[in-house]
Design a protein around this motif. Structure first.
Motif, PDB file in Angstrom:
ATOM      1  N   UNK A   8      38.764  41.658  35.984  1.00 28.33           N
ATOM      2  CA  UNK A   8      38.317  42.838  36.747  1.00 28.33           C
ATOM      3  C   UNK A   8      37.207  42.469  37.718  1.00 28.33           C
ATOM      4  N   UNK A   9      36.291  41.611  37.284  1.00 26.72           N
ATOM      5  CA  UNK A   9      35.227  41.154  38.163  1.00 26.72           C
ATOM      6  C   UNK A   9      35.816  40.399  39.358  1.00 26.72           C
ATOM      7  N   UNK A  10      36.801  39.550  39.089  1.00 26.88           N
ATOM      8  CA  UNK A  10      37.462  38.819  40.168  1.00 26.88           C
ATOM      9  C   UNK A  10      38.128  39.747  41.172  1.00 26.88           C
ATOM     10  N   UNK A  11      38.763  40.812  40.688  1.00 24.21           N
ATOM     11  CA  UNK A  11      39.403  41.778  41.583  1.00 24.21           C
ATOM     12  C   UNK A  11      38.350  42.479  42.433  1.00 24.21           C
ATOM     13  N   UNK A  12      37.231  42.848  41.830  1.00 24.72           N
ATOM     14  CA  UNK A  12      36.161  43.527  42.575  1.00 24.72           C
ATOM     15  C   UNK A  12      35.544  42.602  43.626  1.00 24.72           C
TER      16      UNK A  12
END
Length: 182
Positions: free
Chosen positions: A166-170
């Motif tokens: 999720x951090x990577x997507x953000x």
């Protein structure tokens, strides 16, 4: 039993192709969603192309792979039914049920997209794409590590992986906001 390894190999091959389809279909959905925001005639041309690509991927690769992976899995369980008494296998099968739920929901999204009904943003679809990644990690670790897996660390690891994804997507979303061609 001499053909057990062949059945296992075929099961693994179709699991890989199934996941390939499940990894790629949301990517095509993202492109379709982003194409829907473009002006005509580009919007129509791209939309038709992505519908054709998703239809071929879904019906020629993903669905057949899911069915064949499952058939070979059932065959393996028929040959060695004692697997069904092992904790790791029962947990793996629970993740396979989740995978089929993911597959079914992706099928519903596919059908909507074929009708140009777009209910998801590209950002939401990027997050959706990571669900299959989490299931893949869980299943592979369960099968490879099996009984030696410390369940608490395994579960924490899946949640850590989810957080990292999720951090990577953000982060990617921020990069794309600054540079749409990234």
């Amino acid at each position: 039993m001499e053909y057990y390894q062949y059945i296992k190999a075929l099961h693994l091959i179709f699991v890989i192709t199934w996941f390939a389809g499940l990894f790629y279909i949301p990517r095509l959905f993202i492109y379709h969603i982003e194409a829907s925001l473009k002006p005509e005639p580009e919007k129509h041309i791209l939309s038709e192309q992505f519908k054709l690509m998703t239809k071929r991927l879904w019906y020629i690769i993903t669905w057949p792979s899911a069915i064949l992976a499952s058939l070979f899995a059932f065959w393996l369980l028929f040959l060695i039914p004692s697997f069904l008494q092992m904790d790791w296998m029962l947990i793996k099968l629970a993740f396979v049920v989740l995978l089929y739920a993911y597959h079914y929901k992706s099928h519903m999204i596919f059908k909507e997209m074929q009708q140009d009904v777009i209910k998801w943003s590209s950002g939401q679809m990027r997050l959706w794409n990571e669900v299959s990644t989490l299931i893949l990690f869980a299943v592979v670790f369960l099968v490879i590590v099996r009984d030696s897996l410390n369940w608490i660390f395994g579960v924490l690891g899946i949640f850590l992986l989810a957080g990292m994804l999720m951090l990577g997507v953000k982060i990617y979303k921020r990069i794309r906001a600054k540079n749409p061609k990234a």
